[in-house]
Write a protein that holds these residues in place. Structure first.
Motif, PDB file in Angstrom:
ATOM      1  N   MET A   1       1.099  -1.162  -0.089  1.00 10.15           N
ATOM      2  CA  MET A   1       0.070  -0.073  -0.221  1.00 10.15           C
ATOM      3  C   MET A   1       0.823   1.310   0.098  1.00 10.15           C
ATOM      4  N   LEU A   2       2.016   1.020   0.668  1.00  4.10           N
ATOM      5  CA  LEU A   2       2.832   2.533   0.782  1.00  4.10           C
ATOM      6  C   LEU A   2       3.324   2.709  -0.507  1.00  4.10           C
ATOM      7  N   ALA A   3       3.771   1.586  -1.583  1.00  8.23           N
ATOM      8  CA  ALA A   3       4.350   1.449  -2.806  1.00  8.23           C
ATOM      9  C   ALA A   3       3.253   2.241  -3.623  1.00  8.23           C
ATOM     10  N   ALA A   4       2.105   1.768  -3.479  1.00  5.21           N
ATOM     11  CA  ALA A   4       0.839   2.447  -4.367  1.00  5.21           C
ATOM     12  C   ALA A   4       0.896   3.888  -4.098  1.00  5.21           C
ATOM     13  N   LEU A   5       0.827   4.397  -2.727  1.00  5.43           N
ATOM     14  CA  LEU A   5       0.518   5.617  -2.495  1.00  5.43           C
ATOM     15  C   LEU A   5       1.853   6.533  -2.978  1.00  5.43           C
ATOM     16  N   PHE A   6       2.932   6.029  -2.831  1.00  8.86           N
ATOM     17  CA  PHE A   6       4.313   6.919  -3.494  1.00  8.86           C
ATOM     18  C   PHE A   6       3.705   7.136  -4.783  1.00  8.86           C
ATOM     19  N   GLU A   7       3.408   5.976  -5.497  1.00  8.67           N
ATOM     20  CA  GLU A   7       3.297   6.019  -6.910  1.00  8.67           C
ATOM     21  C   GLU A   7       2.285   6.990  -7.491  1.00  8.67           C
ATOM     22  N   ALA A   8       1.229   6.698  -6.669  1.00  2.00           N
ATOM     23  CA  ALA A   8       0.003   7.702  -6.968  1.00  2.00           C
ATOM     24  C   ALA A   8       0.172   9.432  -6.693  1.00  2.00           C
ATOM     25  N   ARG A   9       1.267   9.672  -5.734  1.00  2.04           N
ATOM     26  CA  ARG A   9       1.498  10.961  -5.500  1.00  2.04           C
ATOM     27  C   ARG A   9       2.849  11.389  -6.396  1.00  2.04           C
ATOM     28  N   GLY A  10       3.393  10.416  -7.000  1.00  2.00           N
ATOM     29  CA  GLY A  10       4.666  10.664  -8.191  1.00  2.00           C
ATOM     30  C   GLY A  10       5.916  10.632  -7.162  1.00  2.00           C
ATOM     31  N   TRP A  11       5.791  10.308  -6.014  1.00  2.00           N
ATOM     32  CA  TRP A  11       7.037  10.252  -5.374  1.00  2.00           C
ATOM     33  C   TRP A  11       8.066   9.106  -5.499  1.00  2.00           C
ATOM     34  N   PRO A  12       9.438   9.164  -5.670  1.00  2.00           N
ATOM     35  CA  PRO A  12      10.071   8.140  -6.090  1.00  2.00           C
ATOM     36  C   PRO A  12      10.339   7.241  -4.949  1.00  2.00           C
TER      37      PRO A  12
ATOM     38  N   SER B   1      -4.486  -0.063   5.287  1.00  2.00           N
ATOM     39  CA  SER B   1      -5.568   0.395   4.271  1.00  2.00           C
ATOM     40  C   SER B   1      -4.906   1.698   3.618  1.00  2.00           C
ATOM     41  N   LEU B   2      -5.445   2.245   2.519  1.00  2.00           N
ATOM     42  CA  LEU B   2      -4.932   3.604   1.853  1.00  2.00           C
ATOM     43  C   LEU B   2      -5.034   4.720   2.931  1.00  2.00           C
ATOM     44  N   ASP B   3      -6.028   4.885   3.641  1.00  2.00           N
ATOM     45  CA  ASP B   3      -6.111   5.953   4.586  1.00  2.00           C
ATOM     46  C   ASP B   3      -5.158   5.790   5.629  1.00  2.00           C
ATOM     47  N   GLN B   4      -4.799   4.394   5.870  1.00  2.00           N
ATOM     48  CA  GLN B   4      -3.815   4.366   7.122  1.00  2.00           C
ATOM     49  C   GLN B   4      -2.363   4.919   6.500  1.00  2.00           C
ATOM     50  N   ALA B   5      -2.193   4.520   5.352  1.00  2.00           N
ATOM     51  CA  ALA B   5      -0.891   4.687   4.746  1.00  2.00           C
ATOM     52  C   ALA B   5      -0.643   6.128   4.593  1.00  2.00           C
ATOM     53  N   GLN B   6      -1.754   6.768   4.047  1.00  2.00           N
ATOM     54  CA  GLN B   6      -1.706   8.496   3.692  1.00  2.00           C
ATOM     55  C   GLN B   6      -1.452   8.911   5.068  1.00  2.00           C
ATOM     56  N   ALA B   7      -2.085   8.553   6.234  1.00  2.00           N
ATOM     57  CA  ALA B   7      -2.288   9.258   7.496  1.00  2.00           C
ATOM     58  C   ALA B   7      -0.737   8.840   8.040  1.00  2.00           C
ATOM     59  N   LEU B   8      -0.249   7.818   8.078  1.00  2.00           N
ATOM     60  CA  LEU B   8       1.085   7.554   8.511  1.00  2.00           C
ATOM     61  C   LEU B   8       2.369   8.498   7.881  1.00  2.00           C
ATOM     62  N   VAL B   9       1.968   8.330   6.618  1.00  2.00           N
ATOM     63  CA  VAL B   9       2.907   9.296   5.839  1.00  2.00           C
ATOM     64  C   VAL B   9       2.971  10.517   6.189  1.00  2.00           C
ATOM     65  N   GLU B  10       1.591  11.282   5.875  1.00  2.00           N
ATOM     66  CA  GLU B  10       1.412  12.389   6.157  1.00  2.00           C
ATOM     67  C   GLU B  10       1.798  12.970   7.671  1.00  2.00           C
ATOM     68  N   THR B  11       1.664  12.277   8.694  1.00  2.00           N
ATOM     69  CA  THR B  11       2.017  12.477  10.096  1.00  2.00           C
ATOM     70  C   THR B  11       3.462  12.524  10.250  1.00  2.00           C
ATOM     71  N   ALA B  12       4.284  11.636   9.570  1.00  2.00           N
ATOM     72  CA  ALA B  12       5.930  11.701   9.547  1.00  2.00           C
ATOM     73  C   ALA B  12       6.232  13.133   8.663  1.00  2.00           C
ATOM     74  N   ILE B  13       5.877  13.385   7.680  1.00  2.00           N
ATOM     75  CA  ILE B  13       5.982  14.626   7.265  1.00  2.00           C
ATOM     76  C   ILE B  13       5.859  15.924   8.018  1.00  2.00           C
ATOM     77  N   ASP B  14       4.690  15.860   8.418  1.00  2.00           N
ATOM     78  CA  ASP B  14       3.902  17.129   9.413  1.00  2.00           C
ATOM     79  C   ASP B  14       4.820  17.289  10.431  1.00  2.00           C
ATOM     80  N   GLU B  15       5.298  16.214  11.238  1.00  2.00           N
ATOM     81  CA  GLU B  15       6.247  16.387  12.432  1.00  2.00           C
ATOM     82  C   GLU B  15       7.629  16.589  12.103  1.00  2.00           C
TER      83      GLU B  15
END
Length: 150
Positions: A1-12, A103-117
């Protein structure tokens, strides 16, 4: 799911193994390396963010004090100093159910929390490392809420 999220956002990103993925995200203060590590036996996914802050030996005591003060502000995850390389890291683990699915929502929250902090506390570490502010003053200056953006 993390790979799918990264791919959807265009992140390497790249898969290092079946249990580990590595990506890079542009934050407000710089690029952050994100590493997802899956521990199948414990059903735990750990997300590690490396905000590219290197700590010098002479600043370690202040960095540790600031680290303790910063971690008091966090509800999720924590900052640490990587023992191999004197780098600042943000770590957050999430326990997954028996199916081990994220889940996609969990993956997104996990990544966004890391970036935000990382974005939120990056200036505090820079104030200590480069401006010789005390940990208390650095944290206070970094936590000032701006009224808008210039």
């Amino acid at each position: 799911m993390l790979a799918a999220l990264f791919e959807a956002r265009g992140w390497p990103c790249q898969s290092l193994s079946e249990e580990e993925i590595l990506g890079e995200i542009q934050g407000s203060w710089g690029k952050y390396q994100l590493r997802g590590v899956w521990r199948r036996e414990d059903r735990v996914l750990q997300l590690i963010s490396l905000p590219d802050i290197r700590l010098s030996r002479e600043k370690m005591p202040d960095a540790y004090e600031l680290l303790a003060r910063v971690n008091e502000q966090l509800w999720l995850g924590h900052f640490d100093i990587w023992s191999q390389g004197d780098m600042l890291v943000y770590r957050h683990g999430v326990m997954l159910g028996d199916d081990g699915l994220l889940s996609l929502d969990q993956a997104q929250a996990l990544v966004e929390t890391a970036i935000d902090e990382c974005d939120r506390f990056y200036p505090a570490f820079q104030f200590v490392l480069w401006s010789d502010k005390s940990p208390r003053d650095a944290l206070a200056a970094a936590l000032v809420d701006a009224a808008g953006e210039a």
